[in-house]
Every structure is written in structure tokens, then in C-alpha cells.
Enzyme design. Structure first.
Site, PDB file in Angstrom:
ATOM      1  N   LYS A   1       0.836  -1.213   0.000  1.00 36.50           N
ATOM      2  CA  LYS A   1       0.000   0.000   0.000  1.00 36.50           C
ATOM      3  C   LYS A   1       0.867   1.258   0.000  1.00 36.50           C
ATOM      4  CE  LYS A   1      -2.092  -1.063   3.877  1.00 36.50           C
ATOM      5  NZ  LYS A   1      -1.402  -2.328   4.174  1.00 36.50           N
TER       6      LYS A   1
ATOM      7  N   ARG B   1      -9.844   1.118   8.472  1.00 34.20           N
ATOM      8  CA  ARG B   1      -9.437  -0.245   8.809  1.00 34.20           C
ATOM      9  C   ARG B   1     -10.524  -1.000   9.547  1.00 34.20           C
ATOM     10  NH1 ARG B   1      -3.545   0.625   8.718  1.00 34.20           N
ATOM     11  NH2 ARG B   1      -2.579  -1.383   9.041  1.00 34.20           N
TER      12      ARG B   1
ATOM     13  N   ARG C   1      11.631  -5.619   5.528  1.00 35.74           N
ATOM     14  CA  ARG C   1      11.579  -4.157   5.377  1.00 35.74           C
ATOM     15  C   ARG C   1      12.536  -3.498   6.376  1.00 35.74           C
ATOM     16  NH1 ARG C   1       5.880  -1.777   5.454  1.00 35.74           N
ATOM     17  NH2 ARG C   1       5.728  -3.218   7.197  1.00 35.74           N
TER      18      ARG C   1
ATOM     19  N   ARG D   1      11.200  -2.121  11.636  1.00 30.46           N
ATOM     20  CA  ARG D   1      10.071  -1.591  12.403  1.00 30.46           C
ATOM     21  C   ARG D   1       9.780  -2.538  13.553  1.00 30.46           C
ATOM     22  NH1 ARG D   1       5.236   0.102   8.333  1.00 30.46           N
ATOM     23  NH2 ARG D   1       3.991  -1.149   9.749  1.00 30.46           N
TER      24      ARG D   1
ATOM     25  N   ARG E   1      -0.798  -9.094  12.952  1.00 29.70           N
ATOM     26  CA  ARG E   1      -1.373  -8.009  12.135  1.00 29.70           C
ATOM     27  C   ARG E   1      -2.226  -8.594  11.016  1.00 29.70           C
ATOM     28  NH1 ARG E   1       3.958  -5.259  10.618  1.00 29.70           N
ATOM     29  NH2 ARG E   1       2.692  -4.023   9.192  1.00 29.70           N
TER      30      ARG E   1
HETATM   31  P1  AP5 Z   1       4.784  -1.516   1.909  1.00 32.51           P
HETATM   32  O1  AP5 Z   1       4.516  -0.729   0.677  1.00 32.51           O
HETATM   33  O2  AP5 Z   1       5.432  -0.819   3.047  1.00 32.51           O
HETATM   34  O3  AP5 Z   1       3.472  -2.291   2.351  1.00 32.51           O
HETATM   35  P2  AP5 Z   1       2.229  -1.793   3.176  1.00 32.51           P
HETATM   36  O4  AP5 Z   1       1.025  -2.476   2.612  1.00 32.51           O
HETATM   37  O5  AP5 Z   1       2.209  -0.288   3.242  1.00 32.51           O
HETATM   38  O6  AP5 Z   1       2.606  -2.448   4.555  1.00 32.51           O
HETATM   39  P3  AP5 Z   1       2.538  -1.939   6.047  1.00 32.51           P
HETATM   40  O7  AP5 Z   1       3.145  -3.040   6.847  1.00 32.51           O
HETATM   41  O8  AP5 Z   1       3.132  -0.569   6.214  1.00 32.51           O
HETATM   42  O9  AP5 Z   1       1.010  -1.861   6.245  1.00 32.51           O
HETATM   43  P4  AP5 Z   1       0.229  -1.896   7.532  1.00 32.51           P
HETATM   44  O10 AP5 Z   1      -1.110  -1.562   7.004  1.00 32.51           O
HETATM   45  O11 AP5 Z   1       0.300  -3.116   8.350  1.00 32.51           O
HETATM   46  O12 AP5 Z   1       0.990  -0.812   8.428  1.00 32.51           O
HETATM   47  P5  AP5 Z   1       0.666   0.705   8.774  1.00 32.51           P
HETATM   48  O13 AP5 Z   1       1.931   1.430   8.791  1.00 32.51           O
HETATM   49  O14 AP5 Z   1      -0.468   1.220   7.973  1.00 32.51           O
HETATM   50  O15 AP5 Z   1       5.681  -2.783   1.453  1.00 32.51           O
HETATM   51  C1  AP5 Z   1       6.193  -3.697   2.414  1.00 32.51           C
HETATM   52  C2  AP5 Z   1       7.589  -4.159   1.966  1.00 32.51           C
HETATM   53  O16 AP5 Z   1       7.458  -4.905   0.748  1.00 32.51           O
HETATM   54  C3  AP5 Z   1       8.540  -3.000   1.654  1.00 32.51           C
HETATM   55  O17 AP5 Z   1       9.813  -3.337   2.106  1.00 32.51           O
HETATM   56  C4  AP5 Z   1       8.485  -2.871   0.133  1.00 32.51           C
HETATM   57  O18 AP5 Z   1       9.714  -2.440  -0.400  1.00 32.51           O
HETATM   58  C5  AP5 Z   1       8.199  -4.310  -0.313  1.00 32.51           C
HETATM   59  N1  AP5 Z   1       7.337  -4.367  -1.505  1.00 32.51           N
HETATM   60  C6  AP5 Z   1       6.246  -3.599  -1.775  1.00 32.51           C
HETATM   61  N2  AP5 Z   1       5.698  -3.962  -2.961  1.00 32.51           N
HETATM   62  C7  AP5 Z   1       6.430  -5.001  -3.423  1.00 32.51           C
HETATM   63  C8  AP5 Z   1       6.356  -5.821  -4.606  1.00 32.51           C
HETATM   64  N3  AP5 Z   1       5.404  -5.646  -5.541  1.00 32.51           N
HETATM   65  N4  AP5 Z   1       7.285  -6.797  -4.760  1.00 32.51           N
HETATM   66  C9  AP5 Z   1       8.256  -6.984  -3.839  1.00 32.51           C
HETATM   67  N5  AP5 Z   1       8.382  -6.247  -2.701  1.00 32.51           N
HETATM   68  C10 AP5 Z   1       7.491  -5.259  -2.502  1.00 32.51           C
HETATM   69  O19 AP5 Z   1       0.090   0.545  10.273  1.00 32.51           O
HETATM   70  C11 AP5 Z   1       0.928   0.138  11.332  1.00 32.51           C
HETATM   71  C12 AP5 Z   1       0.106   0.042  12.605  1.00 32.51           C
HETATM   72  O20 AP5 Z   1      -0.447   1.339  12.922  1.00 32.51           O
HETATM   73  C13 AP5 Z   1      -1.118  -0.889  12.546  1.00 32.51           C
HETATM   74  O21 AP5 Z   1      -0.781  -2.240  12.799  1.00 32.51           O
HETATM   75  C14 AP5 Z   1      -2.009  -0.276  13.637  1.00 32.51           C
HETATM   76  O22 AP5 Z   1      -1.549  -0.654  14.912  1.00 32.51           O
HETATM   77  C15 AP5 Z   1      -1.769   1.212  13.465  1.00 32.51           C
HETATM   78  N6  AP5 Z   1      -2.732   1.815  12.520  1.00 32.51           N
HETATM   79  C16 AP5 Z   1      -2.441   2.387  11.314  1.00 32.51           C
HETATM   80  N7  AP5 Z   1      -3.561   2.814  10.724  1.00 32.51           N
HETATM   81  C17 AP5 Z   1      -4.581   2.519  11.555  1.00 32.51           C
HETATM   82  C18 AP5 Z   1      -5.999   2.690  11.467  1.00 32.51           C
HETATM   83  N8  AP5 Z   1      -6.592   3.262  10.398  1.00 32.51           N
HETATM   84  N9  AP5 Z   1      -6.742   2.247  12.511  1.00 32.51           N
HETATM   85  C19 AP5 Z   1      -6.188   1.673  13.602  1.00 32.51           C
HETATM   86  N10 AP5 Z   1      -4.857   1.471  13.747  1.00 32.51           N
HETATM   87  C20 AP5 Z   1      -4.063   1.885  12.718  1.00 32.51           C
END
Ligand code: AP5
Length: 205
Positions: A13, A88, A122, A152, A163
Site C-alpha cells: 500500500k 481499517r 523491510r 520496524r 497483524r
Molecule cells: P509496503 O509498501 O510498506 O506495504 P504496506 O502495505 O504499506 O505495509 P505496512 O506493513 O506498512 O502496512 P500496515 O497496514 O500493516 O501498516 P501501517 O503502517 O499502515 O511494502 C512492504 C515491503 O514490501 C517493503 O519493504 C516494500 O519495499 C516491499 N514491496 C512492496 N511492494 C512489493 C512488490 N510488488 N514486490 C516486492 N516487494 C514489494 O500501520 C501500522 C500500525 O499502525 C497498525 O498495525 C495499527 O496498529 C496502526 N494503525 C495504522 N492505521 C490505523 C488505522 N486506520 N486504525 C487503527 N490502527 C491503525
């Protein structure tokens, strides 16, 4: 243009949101990045969110909704925005529908075993928030600002599985929610980064 990017942890994402937001000149709003910035700044919100994030749990809906309400009033959102990691839960989606009309919800699909590899490999920059994967960059320092990269706290394998479980229980129901509202476009996220970007571009046209 107002978009939501939906998908499990590690689906890509953030990677895709950055590119698409630049292409469409809209604000990239990542609730995960906003929460990590609060944690780095040591604010009350950041301290409260830390233990939940490190356990792979969601931060309470009211906290997230009020963050989003103020964020979308900022100047850079005038041309539109892209939510990465929000909504979410159904409660967050209901609150969002009271704030604005979303054009599309891009659902990025990737098999679970691939998600573990992506998240665990990552590395992020604790200073500027840049994100890398050890498959593509083996350096120890951030290419943008030179700070030492780190994993992280919520990217340890056990936490990533938590997660994914939380995603399946609380976030995946939004696929049906937005399908009923005719907003969903689904993209295969299990391909090269450039190919995923191209597919999203085609879906949005
Ligand atoms: P990346 O692009 O970083 O993936 P992502 O989907 O953004 O993954 P996240 O782990 O950041 O998502 P998340 O939703 O769990 O975390 P968030 O920060 O929102 O890619 C991941 C890796 O893969 C990278 O190294 C990239 O280079 C690689 N990659 C990408 N595409 C690729 C491809 N096509 N091929 C190969 N490699 C690839 O949330 C973190 C925490 O915050 C949550 O767990 C929760 O506790 C809290 N939080 C955030 N938002 C909310 C909300 N709305 N409500 C409640 N709690 C929340």
C-alpha cells in the site's frame, strides 16, 4: 480524486500510494506514518499508540477518526487525497462516508506467505521515514538522509502474523462493504512493483 488503498500488512500500500499520489498530485495520507511520527515525537498520542502497534493491534477508532478529520482540512488536500491504511474498520469507513465521497477503493491482494517475507525484510529510516527492502537495498544507511536503517518494531514475524489476523478479522470485511457501494477495484499485488503500479493506473482510468 479521493482514493483508499486497502490491503493486508506488507501488501505494498505504502509503496504504491507514494507513486499514485505523485502521479495524481494528491496528498498521501498514511495513518501508520502519522502514528509513527507521533511516537518519534514522544507525544501523548504516540505513547498511547506504541504498545498497541508493537502488539499488532489497532489504535482506537475515535483517535484515528479525529486525526483524519484534521488532516483532510490541510491545504495539500484541496486537490484530493489517497488514504493508505485507513479506514481499517467498519466504524472508520462509516465515519469517512460522513466526511467525503471516495471515488475508488483499490484492494491490493497478496498471499499471506509473501506478506511475511515483505514485512520482515523491510528496513525503515528512523529519521525521515523512508522505507526499503533487503531484497532491493543491502546498505545500512538511508539513501535520503544517511541515518542508520532499522527494522520496524511491528515487523517481527510473530507480530506480522498478528497483524494479518487483525486485518482478516477487522479490515477484510471492508471489501464487501465497498463492493456493495460499487467502489472496489482489485489489483494483483503479487508482481513486480512497476507492474502493480501500471495495473492500478489502468484500473483508475
Ligand atoms: P509496503 O509498501 O510498506 O506495504 P504496506 O502495505 O504499506 O505495509 P505496512 O506493513 O506498512 O502496512 P500496515 O497496514 O500493516 O501498516 P501501517 O503502517 O499502515 O511494502 C512492504 C515491503 O514490501 C517493503 O519493504 C516494500 O519495499 C516491499 N514491496 C512492496 N511492494 C512489493 C512488490 N510488488 N514486490 C516486492 N516487494 C514489494 O500501520 C501500522 C500500525 O499502525 C497498525 O498495525 C495499527 O496498529 C496502526 N494503525 C495504522 N492505521 C490505523 C488505522 N486506520 N486504525 C487503527 N490502527 C491503525
Amino acid at each position: 480524486m479521493k482514493l483508499v488503498f486497502l490491503g493486508p500488512p506488507g501488501a505494498g500500500k505504502g509503496t504504491q500510494a507514494k507513486r499514485i499520489a505523485e502521479t495524481y498530485h494528491i496528498a498521501h495520507i498514511s495513518t501508520g506514518d502519522m502514528l509513527r511520527a507521533e511516537m518519534r515525537a514522544g507525544t501523548e498520542l504516540g505513547l498511547a499508540a506504541k504498545s498497541l502497534i508493537e502488539a499488532g493491534k489497532l489504535v482506537p477508532d475515535d483517535v484515528i477518526i479525529s486525526m483524519i478529520e484534521s488532516r483532510i482540512k490541510q491545504d495539500d488536500c484541496r486537490n484530493g487525497f489517497l488514504f493508505d491504511g485507513f479506514p481499517r474498520t467498519v466504524a472508520q469507513a462509516d465515519a469517512l462516508s460522513g466526511l467525503c465521497d471516495i471515488d475508488y477503493v483499490v484492494n491490493i491482494e497478496v498471499p499471506s506467505e509473501r506478506l511475511i517475507h515483505r514485512a520482515c525484510g523491510r528496513r525503515i529510516c528512523p529519521e525521515c521515514g523512508a522505507s526499503y527492502h533487503i531484497d532491493f537495498y543491502s546498505g545500512e544507511n538511508c539513501k535520503e538522509c544517511g541515518a542508520k536503517l532499522r527494522q520496524r518494531d511491528d515487523d517481527k514475524e510473530e507480530t506480522v502474523w498478528n497483524r494479518i489476523k487483525v486485518y482478516e478479522e477487522q479490515t477484510a470485511p471492508l471489501i464487501a462493504y465497498y463492493t456493495e457501494r460499487d467502489k472496489i477495484v482489485t489489483v494483483n499485488g503479487d508482481q513486480e512493483i512497476d507492474d502493480v503500479t501500471a495495473d492500478i493506473g489502468k484500473a483508475l482510468k
